[in-house]
Design an enzyme around this catalytic site. Sequence first.
Site, PDB file in Angstrom:
ATOM      1  N   CYS A  87       2.329  26.602 -31.794  1.00 17.66           N
ATOM      2  CA  CYS A  87       2.130  27.043 -30.404  1.00 17.66           C
ATOM      3  C   CYS A  87       3.058  27.884 -29.817  1.00 17.66           C
ATOM      4  O   CYS A  87       3.098  29.020 -29.991  1.00 17.66           O
ATOM      5  CB  CYS A  87       2.028  25.600 -29.324  1.00 17.66           C
ATOM      6  SG  CYS A  87       1.167  25.720 -27.872  1.00 17.66           S
ATOM      7  N   HIS A 196      -2.778  23.685 -32.157  1.00 17.66           N
ATOM      8  CA  HIS A 196      -1.961  22.663 -32.447  1.00 17.66           C
ATOM      9  C   HIS A 196      -2.565  22.037 -33.889  1.00 17.66           C
ATOM     10  O   HIS A 196      -3.460  21.205 -33.500  1.00 17.66           O
ATOM     11  CB  HIS A 196      -1.682  21.513 -31.476  1.00 17.66           C
ATOM     12  CG  HIS A 196      -0.608  21.894 -30.423  1.00 17.66           C
ATOM     13  ND1 HIS A 196       0.689  21.656 -30.417  1.00 17.66           N
ATOM     14  CD2 HIS A 196      -0.757  22.337 -29.110  1.00 17.66           C
ATOM     15  CE1 HIS A 196       1.267  22.300 -29.592  1.00 17.66           C
ATOM     16  NE2 HIS A 196       0.353  22.703 -28.631  1.00 17.66           N
ATOM     17  N   GLU A 198      -1.561  19.751 -35.719  1.00 16.73           N
ATOM     18  CA  GLU A 198      -1.439  18.216 -35.425  1.00 16.73           C
ATOM     19  C   GLU A 198      -2.286  17.522 -34.582  1.00 16.73           C
ATOM     20  O   GLU A 198      -2.328  16.135 -34.643  1.00 16.73           O
ATOM     21  CB  GLU A 198       0.120  17.754 -35.187  1.00 16.73           C
ATOM     22  CG  GLU A 198       0.650  18.053 -33.879  1.00 16.73           C
ATOM     23  CD  GLU A 198       0.792  19.511 -33.138  1.00 16.73           C
ATOM     24  OE1 GLU A 198       1.115  19.618 -32.197  1.00 16.73           O
ATOM     25  OE2 GLU A 198       0.510  20.387 -34.254  1.00 16.73           O
TER      26      GLU A 198
END
Length: 233
Positions: A87, A196, A198
Amino acid sequence: MSAEATAPRVVVLDHGSGNVRSVVRALEAAGAEVELTADRKSALAADGLVVPGVGAFASTCEQVLAVGGDRLIERRLAGGLPVLGICVGLQILFDAGTEHGVRSAGLGQWPGEITRLEASVVPHMGWNTVEAPTETRLFAGIEEERFYFVHSYAARTWEMEPIGSLPAPLVTWAEHDGDRFIAAVENAALTATQFHPEKSGEAGAALLSNWLRTLPRRGTAAGAAEGLEEPVR
């Protein structure tokens, strides 16, 4: 990654950014041994270094500089050792970023500037597809998947010229409301994503696994760090 293989050791750079625990958990789930720290020796010794970032370009860059993250990144890349930005951790790798009319210097790994998305709806928040090059290793097997984005600024051009016989970086693109921007870059040891992983479910987990497969296994932390330490002056 096979169960018999030694788990890669990854340091997530602890520079004060939010959301780092979810990055740590996602990397652990993908098979890595993870440490959240800004310790120089640990960061240099790790098989991979992850630089997360959320929020503003300028403040994230200041946080990274405050813990010596710029020198850690430079030192690792000089030794061909992998670094992954996430990011705003991608954005600060460029020369500069302009937010709210204020231009701030970045880390200068790549030429170009981070600017506000030109879209009717900003921020760009939610799931989106990407356009990955055919040679990609990062998106291998997940080229058609969706990834989770949340950002108002992006690198909207790629300005890096080829250098001699070195392979050209692989640039992955995405589009929001007609505005194209860089979603990821694979540039030898330096890799970064605007989205992202994750937060991107199975696709993000697969992407992190792909990145972990590219990492070297460098033995003990002390031995691995020894060759990267800067001489005392």
